[in-house]
Design an enzyme around this catalytic site. Structure first.
Site, short mmCIF file in Angstrom:
data_model
loop_
_atom_site.label_atom_id
_atom_site.label_comp_id
_atom_site.label_asym_id
_atom_site.label_seq_id
_atom_site.Cartn_x
_atom_site.Cartn_y
_atom_site.Cartn_z
N LYS A 22 45.01 18.89 8.69
CA LYS A 22 45.46 16.89 8.00
C LYS A 22 46.48 18.28 7.57
O LYS A 22 47.25 17.21 7.52
CB LYS A 22 44.38 16.82 7.38
CG LYS A 22 44.21 16.08 6.37
CD LYS A 22 43.51 15.51 5.87
CE LYS A 22 43.52 14.71 4.36
NZ LYS A 22 42.60 14.50 3.58
N GLU A 77 43.98 29.89 9.51
CA GLU A 77 43.66 29.95 11.35
C GLU A 77 44.46 28.92 12.24
O GLU A 77 44.61 29.64 12.89
CB GLU A 77 41.84 29.40 10.52
CG GLU A 77 40.68 30.58 9.87
CD GLU A 77 41.22 29.91 8.48
OE1 GLU A 77 41.90 29.11 8.67
OE2 GLU A 77 39.59 29.77 8.22
N GLY A 90 39.19 14.89 6.08
CA GLY A 90 39.42 15.87 7.24
C GLY A 90 38.02 16.09 7.19
O GLY A 90 37.62 15.48 8.71
N ARG A 91 36.60 15.79 7.02
CA ARG A 91 35.66 15.38 7.67
C ARG A 91 34.72 14.47 8.05
O ARG A 91 34.35 14.29 8.80
CB ARG A 91 34.25 16.35 6.79
CG ARG A 91 34.52 15.89 5.67
CD ARG A 91 33.27 16.54 4.03
NE ARG A 91 33.77 15.87 2.46
CZ ARG A 91 34.18 17.00 2.12
NH1 ARG A 91 35.50 17.27 1.97
NH2 ARG A 91 34.37 15.84 0.99
N GLU A 127 29.55 19.82 2.97
CA GLU A 127 30.81 19.60 2.19
C GLU A 127 31.31 18.71 1.24
O GLU A 127 31.95 18.93 -0.01
CB GLU A 127 32.38 20.12 3.27
CG GLU A 127 33.86 19.82 2.94
CD GLU A 127 34.65 20.60 3.74
OE1 GLU A 127 34.50 22.01 3.74
OE2 GLU A 127 35.45 19.59 3.82
N HIS A 170 11.24 25.54 20.28
CA HIS A 170 11.15 27.01 20.66
C HIS A 170 11.72 27.92 19.79
O HIS A 170 12.12 29.37 20.11
CB HIS A 170 11.30 26.79 21.99
CG HIS A 170 10.22 26.49 22.74
ND1 HIS A 170 8.90 27.19 23.24
CD2 HIS A 170 10.42 25.49 23.30
CE1 HIS A 170 8.76 25.84 24.51
NE2 HIS A 170 9.31 24.70 24.66
N LYS A 178 39.87 29.48 0.19
CA LYS A 178 41.59 29.65 0.39
C LYS A 178 42.08 31.02 -0.30
O LYS A 178 42.74 31.53 0.09
CB LYS A 178 42.04 28.56 0.51
CG LYS A 178 40.88 27.82 2.21
CD LYS A 178 42.18 26.20 2.68
CE LYS A 178 40.61 25.25 3.06
NZ LYS A 178 41.99 24.09 3.17
O1 LIG Z 1 42.62 19.89 9.03
P1 LIG Z 1 43.07 20.53 7.63
O2 LIG Z 1 44.43 20.54 7.18
O3 LIG Z 1 43.06 21.89 8.77
O4 LIG Z 1 42.15 21.05 7.05
C1 LIG Z 1 40.63 21.86 8.06
C2 LIG Z 1 39.28 21.63 6.97
O5 LIG Z 1 39.79 22.54 5.83
C3 LIG Z 1 39.17 23.18 4.52
O6 LIG Z 1 37.87 23.83 5.45
C4 LIG Z 1 38.43 22.24 4.35
O7 LIG Z 1 37.49 21.94 3.57
C5 LIG Z 1 37.68 21.00 5.10
O8 LIG Z 1 37.38 19.11 4.79
C6 LIG Z 1 38.98 20.67 6.35
O9 LIG Z 1 38.42 19.46 7.36
#
Ligand SMILES: O=P(O)(O)OC[C@H]1O[C@H](O)[C@H](O)[C@@H](O)[C@@H]1O
Length: 596
Positions: free
Chosen positions: A248, A254, A308-309, A395, A426, A528
């Site tokens: 996003k 990462e 994002g989620r 989250e 199990h 972060k």
């Molecule tokens: O999609 P991006 O900007 O790379 O973000 C990836 C993720 O980053 C963080 O962990 C946010 O808390 C998430 O909500 C998000 O989905």
């Protein structure tokens, strides 16, 4: 200020890396960037107080007796569009449910849902509207954000995805050496990964989707751990691989390092110009996409009103899934989710599946004091549902202050975990049976995607699975001595889209009632920024031998130990990583030995 202790550590002697890391869960208490307001908290309302008093009656009631009340059980079953919800095994009477509706009224739940659908900036700390429902709205729908109908923008991107994915799938878009691109690696993490992975897992054995996916592979690269890179590229040829970078923000550390790593993998094998044919992007930040070296024409947009989620129905999920299964399959998925969106917006609360699920969660967490929830799909195709909902729920609602910045004097948020049945039986069910009370979501499917009925067997394999689905809830509800609770949710066919939307909205309902902002994630942001400080230190220590400074004793010790136990200098780094195509593409096991 609540103190949240954590453990640290880990010793990776196993891999002989002897590195020590710790999982930081700092005691922090975040006050959103808004003025402290003197608004009433939901716990100050009469319906909340009534429910509190009512818990005493419930504690005297055994679920066994509640289950004998046929009329009660009948009223606790709801059906909509192929989904059947039975919540009769909840520790709740009809009076409880009635009191929960009153609580919803006190929380202005209906008005809050309407505010969401009408594009108001309900994510107040980030000053954004929350409109993931627009991602799956029909073409002719009108959903406004800041006075503009966003649905045409959504469909422009969907049309672009349809066009692009068809070109890749039919071989009119080929790689730099003229070969068709049959494999896709989607790079992304968190919301840019978990939802698409869940849907991919759900479609993988769907008979119709299987046909469309023949000869193609979709993989997901999320972890910045180089092992994940090695596993993703193992057996793939850059010439026939398309990389989709999904982020996003296009800044997530990462994802960006993984994107640079696979860019190197492609350009070292095929030359830098190959990137144009082998890498595309999904993002809200097209400027950074271009800066990275991906042609904005090969970028698929979404918008800041998509959390994002909550983004799986945007290009985040639609692009990789369309490349794998074709757009028509994904379009059906969107329609299923949209059906629940309409249901959530318009159904009366007593028939509204997400509202009922949300209110019952509030009841379990804030009144009965059960902090966890097990998500137990009796379907292997839903194996990634619990991990996805973990992010959506934890989250979103993992907050300790109200939307107005007032510390909450009650528990909010749930600890979600789960595994497909019968595997979970199990593993951790023993604790649920005899140890702790954990509300459970049992999810069963009427018809298997892949039925098997062996000659001579008493029942089909799916019936065997479902025998457990029906048996476990009653074992929990009746037990021998202990009291447990749970709910069941049976779907006629595998309907991941409807489950997804139901759970998304359930989390929203909980957040509205608890009075928190379910759409920001400031705690994650803190993690972060601390990682940035560590990254700088690692670089300074590795390249200029600077001592570890500015951390507490524990972190200083762990970092120093980590740096001492595996030293390398810059030339070594270049040797290992500089020629990715030749040196890094080695099996994970031998790679580990090389580095130790
Ligand atoms: O999609 P991006 O900007 O790379 O973000 C990836 C993720 O980053 C963080 O962990 C946010 O808390 C998430 O909500 C998000 O989905």
């Amino acid at each position: 200020m609540p103190f949240r202790p954590s453990h640290s550590l880990l010793d990776c002697e196993l891999l002989n890396l002897a590195s020590a890391f710790c999982q930081l869960q700092l005691p922090f208490f975040f006050i959103p960037l808004v003025e402290m307001a003197s608004t009433t908290l939901i716990c100050d309302t009469q319906p909340w107080k009534d429910l509190k008093a009512h818990t005493e009656d419930i504690k005297k009631t055994h679920l066994r007796d509640l289950m004998n009340d046929k009329e009660r059980c009948e009223s606790m079953m709801v059906e909509f569009d192929g989904m059947f919800l039975d919540y009769s095994r909840q520790c709740a009477t009809l009076e409880t449910i009635d009191k929960l509706y009153k609580l919803a009224e006190a929380a202005s739940l209906k008005q809050q849902i309407n505010r969401m659908y009408s594009g108001e900036h309900i994510n107040s700390t980030e000053n954004r509207s929350v409109l993931h429902v627009a991602l799956r709205a029909p073409r002719d729908a009108v959903i406004n954000s800041d006075g503009k109908n966003v649905v045409p923008d959504v469909w422009n991107v969907l049309d672009k995805i349809k066009d692009f994915s068809e070109k890749v799938r039919n071989g009119s878009w080929v790689g730099a050496t003229g070969k068709p691109l049959k494999d896709v690696i989607a790079i992304g993490i968190g919301g840019s990964f978990l939802g698409p992975l869940f849907v991919h897992a759900a479609l993988q054995t769907d008979p119709e989707a299987v046909e469309f996916a023949k000869g193609r592979q979709l993989r997901f690269l999320a972890n910045v751990d180089p092992i994940d890179v090695a596993r993703n590229i193992a057996g793939l040829n850059p010439e026939t691989t398309l990389v989709v970078v999904v982020s996003k923000t296009f800044t997530t550390a990462e994802t960006m390092l993984n994107a640079r790593t696979l860019r190197e993998w492609i350009s070292s094998a095929l030359g830098p110009s190959a990137v144009a044919k082998h890498m595309v992007a999904v993002s809200t930040n097209l400027t950074l996409v271009e800066k990275f070296g991906i042609d904005p024409n090969n970028a698929f947009a979404f918008w800041d009103w998509v959390g994002g989620r909550y983004s799986v129905c945007s290009a985040v999920g639609v692009l990789p899934l369309s490349l794998q299964y074709g757009f028509s399959i994904v379009e059906k998925f969107l329609k299923g989710a949209s059906s629940i969106d309409e249901h959530f917006r318009s159904a009366p609360f007593e028939k509204n599946i997400p509202v009922l699920l949300g209110l019952l969660s509030v009841w379990n967490v804030s009144f009965l004091g059960y902090p966890a929830r097990a998500i137990l799909p009796y379907s292997q195709a839903l194996e990634k549902f619990a991990p996805h909902i973990q992010q959506v729920s934890m989250e979103s609602n993992g907050k300790g202050v109200s939307i107005d910045g007032v510390p909450l004097p009650y528990e909010a948020g749930e600890i979600d975990f789960g595994e497909p049945g019968t595997n979970g039986q199990h593993s951790f069910y023993q604790l649920i049976h005899q140890g702790r009370v954990i509300p459970c979501d049992f999810i069963g499917i009427v018809k298997s995607q892949q039925p098997v009925y062996l000659k001579g067997e008493v029942v089909s394999n799916h019936d065997e699975l479902m025998s457990n689905f029906f048996a476990q809830p009653d074992a929990l509800a009746y037990g021998k001595t202990a009291e447990q609770l749970l709910k069941e949710n049976v779907s006629q066919h595998l309907i991941p889209h409807k489950l997804l939307a139901s759970y998304e909205h359930r989390v929203t309902v909980e957040g509205f009632v608890w009075g928190i902002n379910s759409f920001d994630q400031w705690g994650v942001e803190l993690g972060k920024s601390l990682a940035t400080q560590v990254r700088k230190q690692l670089n300074a220590s590795r390249t200029k031998s600077e001592p570890v400074e500015g951390f507490n004793f524990s972190t200083t010790t762990l970092l120093t130990r980590y740096l001492q136990r595996w030293r390398y200098d810059l030339s070594e780094i270049l040797e290992i990583h500089g020629n990715l195509g030749k040196k890094m593409i080695i099996p994970p096991s031998s790679q580990m030995h090389t580095h130790v």
